[in-house]
Design a protein around this motif. Structure first.
Motif, short mmCIF file in Angstrom:
data_model
loop_
_atom_site.label_atom_id
_atom_site.label_comp_id
_atom_site.label_asym_id
_atom_site.label_seq_id
_atom_site.Cartn_x
_atom_site.Cartn_y
_atom_site.Cartn_z
N LEU A 107 -36.73 -7.56 57.39
CA LEU A 107 -37.66 -7.42 58.35
C LEU A 107 -39.16 -7.35 57.91
O LEU A 107 -40.10 -7.91 58.13
CB LEU A 107 -37.35 -6.46 59.30
CG LEU A 107 -35.97 -6.60 60.20
CD1 LEU A 107 -35.95 -5.68 61.00
CD2 LEU A 107 -36.29 -7.93 61.20
N ILE A 108 -39.37 -6.56 56.90
CA ILE A 108 -40.76 -6.34 56.30
C ILE A 108 -41.16 -7.63 55.51
O ILE A 108 -42.11 -8.04 55.80
CB ILE A 108 -40.77 -5.22 55.38
CG1 ILE A 108 -40.37 -3.96 55.99
CG2 ILE A 108 -42.13 -5.24 54.66
CD1 ILE A 108 -41.44 -3.54 57.10
N SER B 175 -39.97 -10.70 56.18
CA SER B 175 -40.23 -11.69 57.13
C SER B 175 -41.68 -11.48 58.12
O SER B 175 -42.21 -12.45 58.27
CB SER B 175 -39.35 -12.11 58.21
OG SER B 175 -39.02 -10.91 58.84
N SER B 176 -41.79 -10.33 58.09
CA SER B 176 -43.05 -10.02 59.00
C SER B 176 -44.32 -10.18 58.22
O SER B 176 -45.16 -10.76 58.67
CB SER B 176 -43.12 -8.45 59.78
OG SER B 176 -43.21 -7.54 58.44
N ARG B 177 -44.31 -9.97 56.95
CA ARG B 177 -45.29 -10.37 56.07
C ARG B 177 -45.55 -11.97 55.83
O ARG B 177 -46.68 -12.21 55.88
CB ARG B 177 -45.15 -9.58 54.59
CG ARG B 177 -45.37 -8.33 54.86
CD ARG B 177 -45.30 -7.68 53.22
NE ARG B 177 -45.60 -6.14 53.53
CZ ARG B 177 -45.64 -5.39 52.44
NH1 ARG B 177 -45.65 -5.64 51.32
NH2 ARG B 177 -46.14 -4.23 52.75
N CYS B 178 -44.32 -12.58 55.85
CA CYS B 178 -44.61 -13.91 55.69
C CYS B 178 -45.36 -14.60 56.93
O CYS B 178 -45.83 -15.57 56.78
CB CYS B 178 -43.08 -14.54 55.52
SG CYS B 178 -42.57 -14.29 53.67
N SER B 179 -44.73 -14.21 58.01
CA SER B 179 -45.48 -14.66 59.44
C SER B 179 -46.90 -14.48 59.56
O SER B 179 -47.34 -15.10 60.37
CB SER B 179 -44.26 -14.31 60.59
OG SER B 179 -44.68 -13.00 60.72
N THR B 180 -47.33 -13.38 58.89
CA THR B 180 -48.97 -13.05 58.85
C THR B 180 -49.61 -13.74 58.03
O THR B 180 -50.73 -13.39 58.05
CB THR B 180 -48.88 -11.59 59.15
OG1 THR B 180 -48.64 -10.93 57.90
CG2 THR B 180 -48.16 -10.77 60.07
#
Length: 178
Positions: free
Chosen positions: A169-170, A172-177
């Motif tokens: 989750l960490i 994927s959230s960094r990739c999406s930002t």
């Protein structure tokens, strides 16, 4: 990469230390037993004659752990949890043990009658679970059974899966930002 901080709590004798050490060896996270840390660093504020044990200086424990907790990747093991800052933990596991099993474990440790009775009552009345749900968001507090070796293995596996999910989750959230 930031790694999660995990709190293992529960009545003395429920298996926090066994679980914490096993989890640390399989996950690569750092394991801290607060009782051992207090003993090594003398983080005490007196002695309790009735329970025949030192009194933890909670403020000094928090000061001692704060930098490590900010860095992440720490498994903390302690039988209390209401004095730790809420921001420290991503998940809290309260270990629960059948009182007959717990009684035998505490008796083996040589607990005096008052200490033994009070800890059994603490487990019966779910004192540590209530303390955890009062101190942290309810959705991060989970109870785990801790009576037999198979449950230890299941608990290790379950927490390792949670760590994997948390890390994905960490990432994927960094990739999406970006």
């Amino acid at each position: 990469m930031l790694l999660p901080n995990i709190l293992l709590t529960g009545t003395p004798g429920v298996g926090k230390t066994t679980l914490g050490k096993e989890l640390a060896s399989k996950s690569g996270l750092k394991y801290i037993n607060v009782g051992d840390l207090a003993r090594e660093e003398q983080l005490y504020d007196g002695y309790d004659e009735e329970y025949d044990c030192p009194i933890l200086d909670e403020d000094r424990v928090v000061d001692e752990l704060d930098n490590q907790m900010r860095e992440g990747g720490v498994i903390v093991d302690y039988h209390g949890c209401d004095f730790f800052p809420e921001r420290w933990f991503h998940i809290v596991f309260v270990l629960r043990t059948d009182t007959n099993v717990l009684y035998e474990r505490l008796e083996t440790r040589g607990y005096n009658e008052k200490k033994l009775t009070d800890n059994i009552q603490c487990e019966i009345f779910q004192v540590l679970y209530e303390e955890a749900t009062a101190s942290y968001k309810e959705e991060i507090v989970h109870q785990l059974p801790s009576n037999k070796p198979e449950e230890l293995e299941n608990n290790v596996d379950q927490i390792l899966k949670w760590i994997e999910q948390w890390l994905s989750l960490i990432v994927s959230s960094r990739c999406s930002t970006t």
